[in-house]
Write a protein that holds these residues in place. Sequence first.
Motif, PDB file in Angstrom:
ATOM      1  N   GLN A  58       0.846  -1.197   0.000  1.00 29.45           N
ATOM      2  CA  GLN A  58       0.000   0.000   0.000  1.00 29.45           C
ATOM      3  C   GLN A  58       0.877   1.241   0.000  1.00 29.45           C
ATOM      4  O   GLN A  58       1.714   1.372   0.889  1.00 29.45           O
ATOM      5  CB  GLN A  58      -0.914  -0.014   1.230  1.00 29.45           C
ATOM      6  CG  GLN A  58      -1.823  -1.224   1.328  1.00 29.45           C
ATOM      7  CD  GLN A  58      -2.766  -1.379   0.147  1.00 29.45           C
ATOM      8  OE1 GLN A  58      -3.180  -0.380  -0.465  1.00 29.45           O
ATOM      9  NE2 GLN A  58      -3.089  -2.624  -0.210  1.00 29.45           N
ATOM     10  N   PRO A  59       0.756   2.128  -0.980  1.00 31.71           N
ATOM     11  CA  PRO A  59      -0.151   2.025  -2.118  1.00 31.71           C
ATOM     12  C   PRO A  59       0.302   0.940  -3.106  1.00 31.71           C
ATOM     13  O   PRO A  59       1.499   0.656  -3.214  1.00 31.71           O
ATOM     14  CB  PRO A  59      -0.082   3.418  -2.755  1.00 31.71           C
ATOM     15  CG  PRO A  59       1.269   3.935  -2.379  1.00 31.71           C
ATOM     16  CD  PRO A  59       1.540   3.393  -0.997  1.00 31.71           C
ATOM     17  N   SER A  60      -0.674   0.382  -3.804  1.00 30.40           N
ATOM     18  CA  SER A  60      -0.415  -0.757  -4.696  1.00 30.40           C
ATOM     19  C   SER A  60      -0.040  -0.277  -6.096  1.00 30.40           C
ATOM     20  O   SER A  60      -0.691  -0.618  -7.076  1.00 30.40           O
ATOM     21  CB  SER A  60      -1.636  -1.672  -4.746  1.00 30.40           C
ATOM     22  OG  SER A  60      -2.809  -0.921  -5.054  1.00 30.40           O
ATOM     23  N   THR A  61       1.030   0.517  -6.171  1.00 32.44           N
ATOM     24  CA  THR A  61       1.485   1.049  -7.454  1.00 32.44           C
ATOM     25  C   THR A  61       2.113  -0.063  -8.295  1.00 32.44           C
ATOM     26  O   THR A  61       2.520  -1.103  -7.764  1.00 32.44           O
ATOM     27  CB  THR A  61       2.521   2.153  -7.240  1.00 32.44           C
ATOM     28  OG1 THR A  61       3.635   1.580  -6.535  1.00 32.44           O
ATOM     29  CG2 THR A  61       1.948   3.313  -6.436  1.00 32.44           C
ATOM     30  N   ASP A 106      -4.122   0.456  -7.237  1.00 37.45           N
ATOM     31  CA  ASP A 106      -3.861   1.868  -7.445  1.00 37.45           C
ATOM     32  C   ASP A 106      -4.245   2.313  -8.865  1.00 37.45           C
ATOM     33  O   ASP A 106      -4.029   1.585  -9.845  1.00 37.45           O
ATOM     34  CB  ASP A 106      -2.368   2.142  -7.206  1.00 37.45           C
ATOM     35  CG  ASP A 106      -2.068   3.610  -7.077  1.00 37.45           C
ATOM     36  OD1 ASP A 106      -2.270   4.149  -5.975  1.00 37.45           O
ATOM     37  OD2 ASP A 106      -1.639   4.205  -8.080  1.00 37.45           O
ATOM     38  N   SER A 143      -2.938   4.231 -10.858  1.00 39.59           N
ATOM     39  CA  SER A 143      -1.822   4.403 -11.790  1.00 39.59           C
ATOM     40  C   SER A 143      -1.567   3.165 -12.646  1.00 39.59           C
ATOM     41  O   SER A 143      -0.723   3.202 -13.551  1.00 39.59           O
ATOM     42  CB  SER A 143      -0.547   4.769 -11.021  1.00 39.59           C
ATOM     43  OG  SER A 143      -0.205   3.751 -10.087  1.00 39.59           O
TER      44      SER A 143
END
Length: 267
Positions: free
Chosen positions: A49-52, A95, A97
Amino acid sequence: MNAHKTPHTSGPNGLAFGIDVGGSGIKGAPVDLATGEFAQERHRIPTPQPSTPQAVAEVIARLVDEYDLPAEVPIGVAFPAPLQHGVVRFIANLDASWTGVDLPALLHRETGRHVVAVNDADAAGIGEVRYGAARDADGVVLVATLGTGIGSAIVVEGHLLPNTELGHLEIDGHDAETKASDAARDREDLDWEQWAERLQRYFGVVEDLFSPDLIVVGGGVSKKHEHFLPRLHLRAPIVPAQLRNAAGIVGAASLAAEDARRTADAV
C-alpha cells in the motif's frame, strides 16, 4: 482427454510459475503442468500500500525469488482487471496508476523471465478447462465465479475469449452482479431459494446469449453448491468448480507455458 486441452508441459521440468494478484494479497506457486497441481507450497505476500505498479512488481519478484527455479521457467499472472494484450485497460482493486501499464513488460524488467498476464477470471476459467471441472468438455464452456461480483470466462474448444465481464450485463435494469453475486446474497440476507431465483434469471440470459455446452460455477460459495445449483434449470449442465482458489494460479501458469513455447517455436 481432448487434444485441444492437453496440458502444456514445455519448460524445465514441466513447470511454470503462477501468480494471483489481489487487493489484499499476492499469492504464487510453481505449477506442475502435467497435473495442474502445485509443485511446491503456495506463498503469499500482502499487497503493498499504495499498490502502485512498481511496488507490486517488486513484491512479485520477491515471491518468485522465494523458489529456486531455473531462469527459463515462465511466469503467468492472474490480474484483477481487463487486460488487452497484457496492457491494463482500467483498474478498480489496485492503485489508479495501473491504467495503461504493460504488465508483462514491467514484470519482465523486474524478473528477467517470460511473463504472460490475463484477467483473473479468465485465468481461473483456463484452469478449470485444462485441469478441473471442464477438463473433458467439448465446445463452449462458461466459467462463472460468484463472489464480491461475478467473474466470467468463455473458452471455446480450448481457446479463451478474453475479458468477457459478463457480471456487468444489464438484466432487468440492473448491473447483474449487484443482484446475483454472492455479496448480494449476503447483503440482502437472501435464502438459498431466493438467491437461486436470481441465479436462474442471470444464467438464463447468459445461456440465451452464448449457448454454452457446460457451465462451471466457482467462487468460495461453490463449496456449498448443493444448496443452489440443483435449483437451477438450464439447457446446459451446470457443475461446481474443482480447483477453487488454486484455479487462477494454475490457469495463469498454463497460459504462460503455452505462450513461452509458442514464442520459442517462432524463433
